[in-house]
Design an enzyme around this catalytic site. Sequence first.
Site, PDB file in Angstrom:
ATOM      1  N   LEU A 150       4.294  11.867   0.329  1.00 33.42           N
ATOM      2  CA  LEU A 150       4.984  13.014   1.036  1.00 33.42           C
ATOM      3  C   LEU A 150       4.048  13.972   1.420  1.00 33.42           C
ATOM      4  O   LEU A 150       4.156  14.730   2.395  1.00 33.42           O
ATOM      5  CB  LEU A 150       6.143  13.597   0.376  1.00 33.42           C
ATOM      6  CG  LEU A 150       7.178  12.578   0.347  1.00 33.42           C
ATOM      7  CD1 LEU A 150       8.379  12.823  -0.728  1.00 33.42           C
ATOM      8  CD2 LEU A 150       8.194  13.185   1.777  1.00 33.42           C
TER       9      LEU A 150
ATOM     10  N   HIS B  65      -4.847  -2.236  -6.573  1.00 34.29           N
ATOM     11  CA  HIS B  65      -3.950  -1.305  -6.884  1.00 34.29           C
ATOM     12  C   HIS B  65      -4.752  -0.143  -7.514  1.00 34.29           C
ATOM     13  O   HIS B  65      -5.582  -0.112  -8.240  1.00 34.29           O
ATOM     14  CB  HIS B  65      -3.419  -1.723  -8.356  1.00 34.29           C
ATOM     15  CG  HIS B  65      -2.706  -3.050  -8.530  1.00 34.29           C
ATOM     16  ND1 HIS B  65      -1.493  -3.554  -8.179  1.00 34.29           N
ATOM     17  CD2 HIS B  65      -3.518  -4.191  -8.456  1.00 34.29           C
ATOM     18  CE1 HIS B  65      -1.184  -4.726  -8.119  1.00 34.29           C
ATOM     19  NE2 HIS B  65      -2.412  -5.301  -8.207  1.00 34.29           N
TER      20      HIS B  65
ATOM     21  N   GLY C  60       1.855  13.938  -4.208  1.00 31.56           N
ATOM     22  CA  GLY C  60       0.679  13.915  -4.469  1.00 31.56           C
ATOM     23  C   GLY C  60      -0.014  12.838  -5.480  1.00 31.56           C
ATOM     24  O   GLY C  60       0.942  12.401  -6.184  1.00 31.56           O
TER      25      GLY C  60
ATOM     26  N   THR D 273      -9.022  -2.684  -1.147  1.00 34.93           N
ATOM     27  CA  THR D 273      -9.649  -4.084  -1.480  1.00 34.93           C
ATOM     28  C   THR D 273     -10.659  -4.284  -0.412  1.00 34.93           C
ATOM     29  O   THR D 273     -11.988  -4.875  -0.676  1.00 34.93           O
ATOM     30  CB  THR D 273      -8.593  -5.144  -1.549  1.00 34.93           C
ATOM     31  OG1 THR D 273      -7.493  -4.930  -2.267  1.00 34.93           O
ATOM     32  CG2 THR D 273      -9.229  -6.722  -1.794  1.00 34.93           C
TER      33      THR D 273
ATOM     34  N   ASP E  33       0.811  -1.100   0.097  1.00 33.35           N
ATOM     35  CA  ASP E  33      -0.023   0.145  -0.064  1.00 33.35           C
ATOM     36  C   ASP E  33       0.722   1.247   0.146  1.00 33.35           C
ATOM     37  O   ASP E  33       0.361   2.305   0.544  1.00 33.35           O
ATOM     38  CB  ASP E  33      -0.870  -0.081   1.242  1.00 33.35           C
ATOM     39  CG  ASP E  33      -1.786  -1.309   1.197  1.00 33.35           C
ATOM     40  OD1 ASP E  33      -2.445  -1.785   0.286  1.00 33.35           O
ATOM     41  OD2 ASP E  33      -1.834  -1.614   2.445  1.00 33.35           O
TER      42      ASP E  33
HETATM   43  P1  IMP Z   1      -3.529 -12.810   2.494  1.00 34.27           P
HETATM   44  O1  IMP Z   1      -2.624 -12.319   1.309  1.00 34.27           O
HETATM   45  O2  IMP Z   1      -5.143 -12.373   2.014  1.00 34.27           O
HETATM   46  O3  IMP Z   1      -3.289 -13.992   2.783  1.00 34.27           O
HETATM   47  O4  IMP Z   1      -3.176 -11.948   3.620  1.00 34.27           O
HETATM   48  C1  IMP Z   1      -1.973 -12.233   4.363  1.00 34.27           C
HETATM   49  C2  IMP Z   1      -1.426 -10.901   5.083  1.00 34.27           C
HETATM   50  O5  IMP Z   1      -1.111  -9.819   3.997  1.00 34.27           O
HETATM   51  C3  IMP Z   1      -2.569  -9.921   5.587  1.00 34.27           C
HETATM   52  O6  IMP Z   1      -1.958  -9.266   6.777  1.00 34.27           O
HETATM   53  C4  IMP Z   1      -3.125  -9.022   4.777  1.00 34.27           C
HETATM   54  O7  IMP Z   1      -3.590  -7.770   5.395  1.00 34.27           O
HETATM   55  C5  IMP Z   1      -1.733  -8.643   4.107  1.00 34.27           C
HETATM   56  N1  IMP Z   1      -2.031  -8.277   2.773  1.00 34.27           N
HETATM   57  C6  IMP Z   1      -2.130  -8.975   1.459  1.00 34.27           C
HETATM   58  N2  IMP Z   1      -2.494  -8.071   0.500  1.00 34.27           N
HETATM   59  C7  IMP Z   1      -1.953  -6.770   1.002  1.00 34.27           C
HETATM   60  C8  IMP Z   1      -2.256  -5.690   0.343  1.00 34.27           C
HETATM   61  O8  IMP Z   1      -2.191  -5.499  -1.071  1.00 34.27           O
HETATM   62  N3  IMP Z   1      -1.762  -4.637   0.936  1.00 34.27           N
HETATM   63  C9  IMP Z   1      -1.555  -4.688   2.312  1.00 34.27           C
HETATM   64  N4  IMP Z   1      -1.682  -5.790   3.076  1.00 34.27           N
HETATM   65  C10 IMP Z   1      -1.840  -6.806   2.234  1.00 34.27           C
END
Ligand code: IMP
Length: 499
Positions: free
Chosen positions: A394, A51, A490, A363, A23
């Site tokens: 930033l 994304h 930004g 998501t 993220d």
């Molecule tokens: P999973 O990928 O759904 O199995 O989740 C496993 C860990 O990865 C969890 O802590 C989710 O919050 C984190 N996670 C999975 N995809 C993302 C993403 O795109 N951004 C941030 N965290 C993610």
Amino acid sequence: MKSPTSLLNNVSTLAIVCSQWGDSGKGKFVDLFSDWADVIARGTGGANAGHTIKIGEEIRVFNLLPSGILHDGDGKINVIGSGVAFDPKIACNELEALGREGKRPERLRISHAAHLVLPQHILMDRLRETKKGKLGTTLRGIGPTYVDHQNRIGLCVNDLLNPDILRKKIHENIGPKIETIRGMKRGKELAREIMHQEFLEWGAFWGDVSFFNVSAIVDRCAEHGKLLEPYISDTDSFMRDAERRGKRILLEGSQGILLSADHGTYPQVTSCDCSPEGLAKGVGLRERDVDLTLATMKAFYMTRVGEGPFPTELGGLQSAEHCRKCRSRELEWEMFPDLDMNAENPLLQGIAIRAAGNEYGATTGRLRRIGWLDLPLARYAKTFVGKNVILTKLDVLSPCKTIKICTHHAYFGPLQRVAEKELKRGVMLETAIPHSEVLSSCAPSYEEFDGWMCDIRGARSWRELPPQLKKLVQYVERGAGLKVRALSIGPERSETIVR
Ligand code: IMP
């Protein structure tokens, strides 16, 4: 004003990854570098990744299709590689949504070897998350899909084209899952409940005897197969060929290195390798084929979604608990209407930063936990993602009077061995040790800096940035041995400064 593509002299394969817990704004840069690329490819993760890209006034979020898909009309080839956990339903939904806008991709290629996320994987993910010790996954079935792959009972995209093979494989695939559910306390009850959730189409795939309606799954897969057929191909060979022919390739990472199953803060990680190496492999290339890796890094704060240690988290355990319980931005804003980024209470300060940075899952809508930038973790991440970073978001901390940067971790846990060393209480760690048992017993040691306290979104060159901000950037570069190649001030493409 330097153009971002000035970073790409002599580069034919570029990887964009994240050096944190995801993220951190990869989407904007994938979109930006799409202009340069001939081929844009994803090789890891699945619909767990969101994304976000902003084009003009429009904000688009893709979960599965590569961010470059909006450039299909400009002749760009988008690839979903063999390392992706591929949910055919989500892919079809995203394609249909584009179709409704008259944008039917013509150059999308989906690997025939990518593993399928099917209803049984989503169920197993959700079942596991009902248990103690849950990971806070995105509930998209990612973990069970990768597990089945390694366990040699997975199904792949190619099976969508062969319903008879698919049926046989689904029977083999669900066997162990049925056993697991039968062995669980209230297994059937929980399974029924989950299979009747909206995401699983209100029970469309539920079977009363064996928990799964295999025919319904097969029929739905066959429907998806028809829609996806024109896109399914041997992408590994395609990518190797493109690389050999010197095509400009842009690899779009998923999540972040700290969530990598191989290098992240295990076990609270995702189930693929989010490193440049994992990404290259996931599209059929080798890491040495990548000429430049740029790692995005939020500045000067970090976020984490789901469970797991986060030493610099603002508000600590209280914040983690709040983020677990409060399920949406709207609820949070109702609970905390007066946001103040300079609040003395770190929990409140974190909430204000979350709001300013819109740090709510693209998501899942979940609240992202907020903490200060952690240099020990950045030093660790560098060993995998390299030293070239893009600082992002930033503008978020512009109103912040004082910015803290974590320089070291102070270990306060019990004596434990880590490889050949003994870790004693009171030891200061310059580079983070990612094991959960260590990281959860580390307190951050901070250096404090004055904030810049002015709007920076109008700046178009390094020269125009406030001195306090430049000082922070240089401190991070020196402190973690990084080279900041670009800064995002930004969400707009134009709000990018190349150094
Ligand atoms: P999973 O990928 O759904 O199995 O989740 C496993 C860990 O990865 C969890 O802590 C989710 O919050 C984190 N996670 C999975 N995809 C993302 C993403 O795109 N951004 C941030 N965290 C993610």
